[in-house]
Design a protein around this motif. Structure first.
Motif, PDB file in Angstrom:
ATOM      1  N   TRP A  38      10.700  43.000  18.728  1.00 32.00           N
ATOM      2  CA  TRP A  38       9.955  44.206  19.125  1.00 32.00           C
ATOM      3  C   TRP A  38      10.497  44.808  20.407  1.00 32.00           C
ATOM      4  O   TRP A  38      10.513  46.032  20.582  1.00 32.00           O
ATOM      5  CB  TRP A  38       8.456  43.904  19.257  1.00 32.00           C
ATOM      6  CG  TRP A  38       7.814  43.661  17.932  1.00 32.00           C
ATOM      7  CD1 TRP A  38       7.177  42.526  17.526  1.00 32.00           C
ATOM      8  CD2 TRP A  38       7.768  44.548  16.813  1.00 32.00           C
ATOM      9  NE1 TRP A  38       6.734  42.651  16.236  1.00 32.00           N
ATOM     10  CE2 TRP A  38       7.080  43.891  15.771  1.00 32.00           C
ATOM     11  CE3 TRP A  38       8.232  45.845  16.583  1.00 32.00           C
ATOM     12  CZ2 TRP A  38       6.850  44.473  14.528  1.00 32.00           C
ATOM     13  CZ3 TRP A  38       8.000  46.438  15.344  1.00 32.00           C
ATOM     14  CH2 TRP A  38       7.319  45.751  14.336  1.00 32.00           C
ATOM     15  N   PHE A 142       9.223  50.862  31.133  1.00 33.65           N
ATOM     16  CA  PHE A 142       7.945  51.373  30.631  1.00 33.65           C
ATOM     17  C   PHE A 142       7.480  50.552  29.440  1.00 33.65           C
ATOM     18  O   PHE A 142       6.313  50.136  29.344  1.00 33.65           O
ATOM     19  CB  PHE A 142       8.062  52.853  30.246  1.00 33.65           C
ATOM     20  CG  PHE A 142       6.769  53.415  29.750  1.00 33.65           C
ATOM     21  CD1 PHE A 142       6.474  53.460  28.388  1.00 33.65           C
ATOM     22  CD2 PHE A 142       5.798  53.856  30.645  1.00 33.65           C
ATOM     23  CE1 PHE A 142       5.257  53.954  27.939  1.00 33.65           C
ATOM     24  CE2 PHE A 142       4.574  54.350  30.202  1.00 33.65           C
ATOM     25  CZ  PHE A 142       4.307  54.393  28.842  1.00 33.65           C
ATOM     26  N   TYR A 146       4.037  48.655  29.677  1.00 29.59           N
ATOM     27  CA  TYR A 146       2.925  49.298  28.974  1.00 29.59           C
ATOM     28  C   TYR A 146       2.593  48.582  27.661  1.00 29.59           C
ATOM     29  O   TYR A 146       1.451  48.229  27.405  1.00 29.59           O
ATOM     30  CB  TYR A 146       3.270  50.771  28.707  1.00 29.59           C
ATOM     31  CG  TYR A 146       2.173  51.548  28.020  1.00 29.59           C
ATOM     32  CD1 TYR A 146       2.282  51.908  26.676  1.00 29.59           C
ATOM     33  CD2 TYR A 146       1.014  51.921  28.698  1.00 29.59           C
ATOM     34  CE1 TYR A 146       1.278  52.619  26.040  1.00 29.59           C
ATOM     35  CE2 TYR A 146       0.007  52.640  28.064  1.00 29.59           C
ATOM     36  CZ  TYR A 146       0.157  52.983  26.731  1.00 29.59           C
ATOM     37  OH  TYR A 146      -0.846  53.696  26.104  1.00 29.59           O
ATOM     38  N   PHE A 147       3.610  48.376  26.819  1.00 28.15           N
ATOM     39  CA  PHE A 147       3.337  47.779  25.508  1.00 28.15           C
ATOM     40  C   PHE A 147       3.278  46.254  25.563  1.00 28.15           C
ATOM     41  O   PHE A 147       2.386  45.654  24.977  1.00 28.15           O
ATOM     42  CB  PHE A 147       4.423  48.185  24.493  1.00 28.15           C
ATOM     43  CG  PHE A 147       4.356  49.625  24.098  1.00 28.15           C
ATOM     44  CD1 PHE A 147       5.297  50.529  24.564  1.00 28.15           C
ATOM     45  CD2 PHE A 147       3.340  50.099  23.270  1.00 28.15           C
ATOM     46  CE1 PHE A 147       5.230  51.865  24.204  1.00 28.15           C
ATOM     47  CE2 PHE A 147       3.266  51.429  22.912  1.00 28.15           C
ATOM     48  CZ  PHE A 147       4.214  52.321  23.382  1.00 28.15           C
ATOM     49  N   GLU A 149       2.913  44.427  28.268  1.00 27.94           N
ATOM     50  CA  GLU A 149       2.033  44.010  29.359  1.00 27.94           C
ATOM     51  C   GLU A 149       2.625  42.848  30.154  1.00 27.94           C
ATOM     52  O   GLU A 149       1.921  41.897  30.531  1.00 27.94           O
ATOM     53  CB  GLU A 149       0.635  43.656  28.802  1.00 27.94           C
ATOM     54  CG  GLU A 149      -0.055  44.900  28.214  1.00 27.94           C
ATOM     55  CD  GLU A 149      -1.438  44.625  27.676  1.00 27.94           C
ATOM     56  OE1 GLU A 149      -1.742  43.478  27.304  1.00 27.94           O
ATOM     57  OE2 GLU A 149      -2.230  45.584  27.614  1.00 27.94           O
TER      58      GLU A 149
END
Lengths: 184, 123
Positions: A38, A142, A146-147, A149
């Motif tokens: 991912w 980012f 953000y995704f 964490e």
């Protein structure tokens, strides 16, 4: 197979043992494949590219376990290999046809639009488009913050950037994205 | 605007991808080990071949540059008419040899003289 049975230290010990190496490697893959996939996928967008790169990441790790310094955490090291693989692919594409940076990012946007493996709503698609407009490294920061964490300290050990610089980078990225989402 | 709803991962994978991935990687790692690694002798042969190609290319370039026809004249091309040649001969006989004077005399050849010399050469 219970992935959580082994710590990094135990995995490394098994990897260094030739008789247990294959078994340990299999465990390692199962333990980290999704996280690494991912992470890569968010950089390169395309599933096919991410698939190739995650495989390369593990193969490179297997080749280089002997050089792995145990001061770094295993997953930090793997993340670093994965990040470098993804960035190398983008750079190769950029240089192959002398395409300026902006066009590679446009290509990624087009991939996003036509991606059969994108299941988000319009707002999520817009967010991904906004993220693609960020400079490469800022985009990675980012995504990780953000995704995924991740803590700034973890990101710092992966990217080799100071925590302060990362915080600034994330802050600017978030500002740009919010502006894009409001205006688009 | 960057709220928690947007944090949901919008990307998906083909079905059972992560179930299959470990065996794909395992198979590749076995193939990878079986692949012959380049030994020292093939490496040397490859390097040697490259060196020979480079040496040959340089040698051919040297030969080309050494041939008289390929050496460009370093001085300016000047067509000296017969009249000027005889004038120069006169100067030499009179002991007024001076390379610079000769050069200047030649340099002062005007376009008409050159054209005249050319037309005489054709005749």
């Amino acid at each position: 197979m219970d992935k959580s049975n082994y710590t990094d230290k135990e995995l490394l010990a098994m990897l260094r043992n030739p008789e247990q190496r294959n078994y340990a490697f299999n465990l390692l893959v199962r333990q980290y494949q999704e996280r690494l996939y991912w992470h890569i996928r968010k950089i390169v967008i395309s599933h096919d590219d991410a698939d190739d790169l995650v495989q390369n990441t593990f193969l490179k790790a297997l080749e280089n376990f002997d050089t792995f310094r145990e001061e770094a955490q295993l997953y930090t090291w793997l993340y670093r290999i994965a990040t470098n693989e993804a960035l190398t692919l983008l750079r190769k594409r950029r240089n192959r046809f002398f395409i300026p940076m902006v066009d590679v990012e446009n290509q990624l946007s087009k991939t996003l639009e036509s991606d059969e493996y994108f299941d988000g709503n319009e707002m999520q698609r817009k967010l991904q488009r906004a993220i693609l407009k960020l400079p490469e490294k800022q985009r990675i920061v980012f995504n990780m913050r953000y995704f995924d964490e991740m803590k700034y300290e973890e990101i710092s050990s992966i990217l080799g950037t100071s925590v302060g610089a990362l915080k600034a980078s994330y802050h600017h990225a978030a500002e740009k994205i919010e502006k894009y989402l409001k205006n688009d | 605007m960057l709220n928690n709803e947007l944090k949901k991962n919008p990307f998906v994978t083909p079905g059972s991808y992560f179930d299959r991935l470990p065996s794909i990687i395992q198979d590749k790692s076995i193939e990878h080990k079986k692949r012959p690694q380049f030994g020292l002798v093939p490496k040397l042969a490859f390097a040697g071949g490259g060196f020979m190609t480079l040496a040959l290319t340089l040698f051919l370039a040297f030969l080309y540059n050494s041939t008289p026809e390929s050496v460009p004249s370093s001085g300016p091309k000047v067509i000296v008419s017969d009249e000027i040649k005889s004038r120069m001969e006169e100067i030499r006989k009179k002991g007024l040899i001076d390379a610079k004077v000769n050069y200047l005399a030649v340099r002062n050849v005007n376009q008409n003289d050159i054209l005249m010399a050319k037309s005489r050469n054709k005749e």
